[in-house]
Write a protein that holds these residues in place. Structure first.
Motif, mmCIF file in Angstrom:
data_model
loop_
_atom_site.group_PDB
_atom_site.id
_atom_site.type_symbol
_atom_site.label_atom_id
_atom_site.label_comp_id
_atom_site.label_asym_id
_atom_site.label_seq_id
_atom_site.Cartn_x
_atom_site.Cartn_y
_atom_site.Cartn_z
ATOM 1 N N ILE A 85 -26.347 16.015 25.323
ATOM 2 C CA ILE A 85 -24.921 15.848 25.047
ATOM 3 C C ILE A 85 -24.255 15.291 26.294
ATOM 4 C CG2 ILE A 85 -22.804 16.977 24.291
ATOM 5 C CD1 ILE A 85 -24.567 19.190 23.088
ATOM 6 N N LEU A 86 -23.595 14.154 26.127
ATOM 7 C CA LEU A 86 -22.960 13.459 27.242
ATOM 8 C C LEU A 86 -21.444 13.482 27.060
ATOM 9 C CD1 LEU A 86 -25.351 10.384 27.100
ATOM 10 C CD2 LEU A 86 -25.440 12.203 28.813
ATOM 11 N N GLY A 87 -20.721 13.645 28.154
ATOM 12 C CA GLY A 87 -19.272 13.624 28.038
ATOM 13 C C GLY A 87 -18.602 14.147 29.285
ATOM 14 N N GLU A 88 -17.343 13.780 29.445
ATOM 15 C CA GLU A 88 -16.566 14.250 30.582
ATOM 16 C C GLU A 88 -16.359 15.763 30.506
ATOM 17 O OE1 GLU A 88 -12.857 12.131 30.714
ATOM 18 O OE2 GLU A 88 -13.829 10.164 30.629
ATOM 19 N N SER A 89 -15.937 16.348 31.617
ATOM 20 C CA SER A 89 -15.609 17.779 31.638
ATOM 21 C C SER A 89 -14.480 18.051 30.651
ATOM 22 C CB SER A 89 -15.168 18.199 33.041
ATOM 23 O OG SER A 89 -16.238 18.100 33.949
ATOM 24 N N GLY A 90 -14.627 19.151 29.916
ATOM 25 C CA GLY A 90 -13.561 19.561 29.010
ATOM 26 C C GLY A 90 -13.576 18.929 27.643
ATOM 27 N N THR A 91 -14.643 18.178 27.297
ATOM 28 C CA THR A 91 -14.675 17.503 26.000
ATOM 29 C C THR A 91 -15.324 18.356 24.901
ATOM 30 O OG1 THR A 91 -16.690 16.363 26.735
ATOM 31 C CG2 THR A 91 -14.622 15.140 26.877
ATOM 32 N N GLY A 92 -15.806 19.544 25.239
ATOM 33 C CA GLY A 92 -16.350 20.437 24.221
ATOM 34 C C GLY A 92 -17.846 20.330 24.027
ATOM 35 N N LYS A 93 -18.581 20.061 25.103
ATOM 36 C CA LYS A 93 -20.037 19.880 24.970
ATOM 37 C C LYS A 93 -20.735 21.167 24.520
ATOM 38 C CE LYS A 93 -20.421 18.160 29.192
ATOM 39 N NZ LYS A 93 -18.986 18.020 29.571
ATOM 40 N N GLU A 94 -20.308 22.305 25.055
ATOM 41 C CA GLU A 94 -20.954 23.563 24.636
ATOM 42 C C GLU A 94 -20.626 23.880 23.177
ATOM 43 O OE1 GLU A 94 -21.350 28.300 25.777
ATOM 44 O OE2 GLU A 94 -20.675 26.874 27.300
ATOM 45 N N LEU A 95 -19.425 23.542 22.732
ATOM 46 C CA LEU A 95 -19.053 23.751 21.326
ATOM 47 C C LEU A 95 -19.966 22.942 20.407
ATOM 48 C CD1 LEU A 95 -16.845 25.390 19.869
ATOM 49 C CD2 LEU A 95 -15.502 23.287 19.753
ATOM 50 N N VAL A 96 -20.275 21.710 20.821
ATOM 51 C CA VAL A 96 -21.196 20.872 20.052
ATOM 52 C C VAL A 96 -22.582 21.510 20.028
ATOM 53 C CG1 VAL A 96 -22.396 18.648 20.016
ATOM 54 C CG2 VAL A 96 -19.935 18.725 20.429
ATOM 55 N N ALA A 97 -23.038 21.994 21.172
ATOM 56 C CA ALA A 97 -24.354 22.638 21.248
ATOM 57 C C ALA A 97 -24.420 23.860 20.336
ATOM 58 C CB ALA A 97 -24.666 23.036 22.692
ATOM 59 N N ARG A 98 -23.360 24.658 20.345
ATOM 60 C CA ARG A 98 -23.323 25.839 19.479
ATOM 61 C C ARG A 98 -23.311 25.439 18.000
ATOM 62 N NH1 ARG A 98 -22.365 30.753 21.779
ATOM 63 N NH2 ARG A 98 -21.858 30.759 23.994
ATOM 64 N N VAL A 149 -22.620 11.722 22.199
ATOM 65 C CA VAL A 149 -21.527 11.519 23.150
ATOM 66 C C VAL A 149 -20.281 12.233 22.650
ATOM 67 C CG1 VAL A 149 -20.035 9.839 24.278
ATOM 68 C CG2 VAL A 149 -22.450 9.308 23.927
ATOM 69 N N CYS A 150 -19.726 13.116 23.482
ATOM 70 C CA CYS A 150 -18.445 13.764 23.183
ATOM 71 C C CYS A 150 -17.343 12.856 23.722
ATOM 72 C CB CYS A 150 -18.359 15.130 23.853
ATOM 73 S SG CYS A 150 -19.482 16.356 23.176
ATOM 74 N N PRO A 151 -16.556 12.237 22.851
ATOM 75 C CA PRO A 151 -15.549 11.290 23.326
ATOM 76 C C PRO A 151 -14.429 11.994 24.079
ATOM 77 C CG PRO A 151 -15.286 11.681 20.982
ATOM 78 C CD PRO A 151 -16.543 12.380 21.391
ATOM 79 N N PRO A 152 -13.889 11.359 25.116
ATOM 80 C CA PRO A 152 -12.735 11.941 25.803
ATOM 81 C C PRO A 152 -11.525 11.972 24.881
ATOM 82 C CG PRO A 152 -13.132 9.698 26.562
ATOM 83 C CD PRO A 152 -14.283 10.065 25.683
ATOM 84 N N LEU A 153 -10.593 12.852 25.162
ATOM 85 C CA LEU A 153 -9.436 13.031 24.288
ATOM 86 C C LEU A 153 -8.587 11.766 24.194
ATOM 87 C CD1 LEU A 153 -8.005 14.997 22.455
ATOM 88 C CD2 LEU A 153 -6.809 15.945 24.449
ATOM 89 N N ARG A 154 -8.576 10.956 25.255
ATOM 90 C CA ARG A 154 -7.779 9.720 25.222
ATOM 91 C C ARG A 154 -8.330 8.714 24.208
ATOM 92 N NH1 ARG A 154 -10.669 9.875 29.869
ATOM 93 N NH2 ARG A 154 -12.275 8.277 30.161
ATOM 94 N N GLU A 155 -9.598 8.901 23.779
ATOM 95 C CA GLU A 155 -10.189 8.016 22.791
ATOM 96 C C GLU A 155 -10.129 8.602 21.381
ATOM 97 O OE1 GLU A 155 -14.133 6.922 23.996
ATOM 98 O OE2 GLU A 155 -13.451 6.012 25.883
ATOM 99 N N ARG A 156 -9.494 9.760 21.258
ATOM 100 C CA ARG A 156 -9.313 10.378 19.941
ATOM 101 C C ARG A 156 -7.909 10.970 19.845
ATOM 102 N NH1 ARG A 156 -12.865 15.964 20.521
ATOM 103 N NH2 ARG A 156 -11.600 16.474 18.724
ATOM 104 N N ARG A 157 -6.923 10.119 20.182
ATOM 105 C CA ARG A 157 -5.536 10.581 20.219
ATOM 106 C C ARG A 157 -5.049 11.072 18.858
ATOM 107 N NH1 ARG A 157 -2.991 9.188 25.062
ATOM 108 N NH2 ARG A 157 -4.144 7.655 26.314
ATOM 109 N N GLU A 158 -5.691 10.590 17.782
ATOM 110 C CA GLU A 158 -5.301 11.051 16.439
ATOM 111 C C GLU A 158 -5.515 12.551 16.292
ATOM 112 O OE1 GLU A 158 -7.617 8.743 17.245
ATOM 113 O OE2 GLU A 158 -7.894 7.302 15.605
#
Length: 450
Positions: A155-168, A296-305
């Motif tokens: 799982i790849l992504g910036e800090s705070g993007t929810g990588k552990e949530l994805v793993a769970r 890839v966990c997208p950063p929040l700026r790429e999922r503003r919706e």
């Protein structure tokens, strides 16, 4: 089953009709087509949630159709049907993201069981991974597809993007989901502590080893182990982790007898591993072992919706914890939230909403309740700072300088420590961190009790 659409692809007309009738009788909106080429044309005209396709089609194969579907819309779930199953085709399909395999002849009950499972798991994940943006939908579909396999996931992504949530999410929807999910933050421990945590130790292995201890690899047997911040491990530790992946066995520290383990590894990092490879700081063999299935966990700026839905979720959560009645967020505050670049991603948004609920005085979150940095216009930045350069290696560069977020994070940690009277366990709970992660952050920022 309103809104749940299925496309059946099979070059045998009678078989198509059988699948269609079974699915339509259960209320699914179902269409059929005879080839992969026509399926792609239909997918270009209409949105389908699930594609049920024969593997051995005339012309374009099921694997080729799968590649075409994922290129056009990776949020579509795919189930492959075949009368000639092979290990190689199964591996290839799974790597591409197929959800499930069905062998011919397909039993009616088994077909409906798999289809129901697809939609049930998708709905369950929507309750965990919040958001309705294309990027979030793609991530949810990928979780659903890889969960049923035993493959290693990176799982790849910036800090705070929810990588552990994805793993769970992957673990809870996998065949191992009834067993405990174990996790470790590799950056939060020293080399010696990490080795003992992962591999355990024999009695007398070192000065304080007064009794035998099972490590996480051993305790996660037949379950899932999440290695967070794998990019922060040393080359020596990487070699030891690689051995477990390759040999499916491990040695406790001070031990001489190999112990067999069946562990699914999910690793995560906010580092650019390809760059670390070039610098000789990450093993190439481990990199390719881990990157069997990357997400890839997208950063929040790429999922503003997703900002509004996430913000409302965090407001409700914070209001419940604080015992307050909060109706929602004003349009003006929502506009500010959507305009902000969120260098700390979802974690920063959660903390901002918690602050707004705690400090707010009305039944609605207003602009005045938001942290000052959200209300300030973003400073002009170069193309590199703004993240407008193509991301060629998952570098995960923030939109604004990292220091801005680190200052905010440090302030939130201090606030939590003060609220908990410097009780680190309680502060970690307030921050949604593990005890060890908070300890790591305290050392990183040089925070000491006054």
């Amino acid at each position: 089953m309103p809104g749940q659409t299925i496309l059946v692809v099979d070059d045998e007309e009678r078989q198509r009709e059988i699948y269609r009738d079974i699915l339509q009788d259960e209320g699914y909106d179902t269409e059929t087509t005879a080839s992969g080429e026509s399926a792609l044309r239909l997918l270009g005209q209409k949105r389908f949630d699930l594609v049920l396709t024969d593997l051995n089609l005339t012309g374009m194969t099921g694997i080729e159709l799968l590649s075409g579907i994922l290129a056009a819309d990776p949020t579509v779930a795919v189930v492959l049907i075949t009368g000639y199953p092979s290990i190689q085709s199964a591996i290839e399909a799974t790597k591409k993201g197929v959800y499930q395999y069905l062998e011919k002849p397909v039993d009616r009950d088994r077909l409906l069981e798999v289809v129901r499972e697809v939609f049930e798991r998708l709905e369950a994940l929507k309750q965990t991974i919040i958001g309705d943006s294309p990027a979030t939908k793609a991530m949810v579909r990928m979780i659903l597809k890889v969960a049923s396999t035993a493959h290693t996931v990176l799982i790849l992504g910036e800090s705070g993007t929810g990588k552990e949530l994805v793993a769970r999410g992957i673990h809870s929807h996998s065949p191992r989901g009834d067993r405990p999910f174990l996790a470790v933050n590799c950056a939060a421990l020293t080399e010696t502590l990490l080795e003992s945590e992962l591999f355990g130790h024999e009695k007398g292995a070192f000065t304080d080893a007064h009794q035998q201890k099972k490590g996480l690899f051993e305790r996660a047997n037949h379950s899932t182990l999440f290695l967070d911040e794998i990019g922060d491990t040393s080359l020596a530790m990487q070699a030891k982790i690689l051995r477990v992946l390759q040999e499916r066995e491990m040695l406790r520290v001070g031990g001489t007898v190999p112990i067999k383990v069946d562990v699914r590894i999910i690793a995560a990092t906010n580092k650019n591993l390809e760059q670390l490879l070039k610098e000789g700081k990450f093993r190439e063999d481990l990199y390719y072992r881990l990157k069997v299935i990357p997400i890839v966990c997208p950063p929040l700026r790429e999922r503003r919706e997703d900002v509004e839905e996430l913000a409302l979720h965090f407001v409700r959560k914070a209001a419940t914890a604080a015992g307050r009645e909060v109706e929602g967020i004003t349009p003006e505050a929502l506009e500010a939230l959507r305009a902000y670049s969120w260098p700390g991603n979802i974690r920063q948004l959660e903390w901002a909403m918690e602050r707004a609920v705690v400090l707010g005085e009305s039944e609605w979150v207003e602009p005045r309740d938001l942290p000052p940095e959200i209300l300030q216009p973003a400073p002009a930045a170069s193309a590199t700072q703004a993240g407008t350069q193509p991301n060629t290696g998952h570098g995960f560069g923030p939109v604004v300088p990292e220091g801005s977020w680190e200052e905010h994070e440090k302030a939130k940690i201090l606030e939590a420590l003060q609220r908990s009277n410097w009780n680190i366990t309680r502060a970690a709970q307030l921050l949604g961190m593990t005890f060890r992660t908070l300890q790591y952050r305290l050392e990183k920022f040089g925070i000491k009790r006054p």
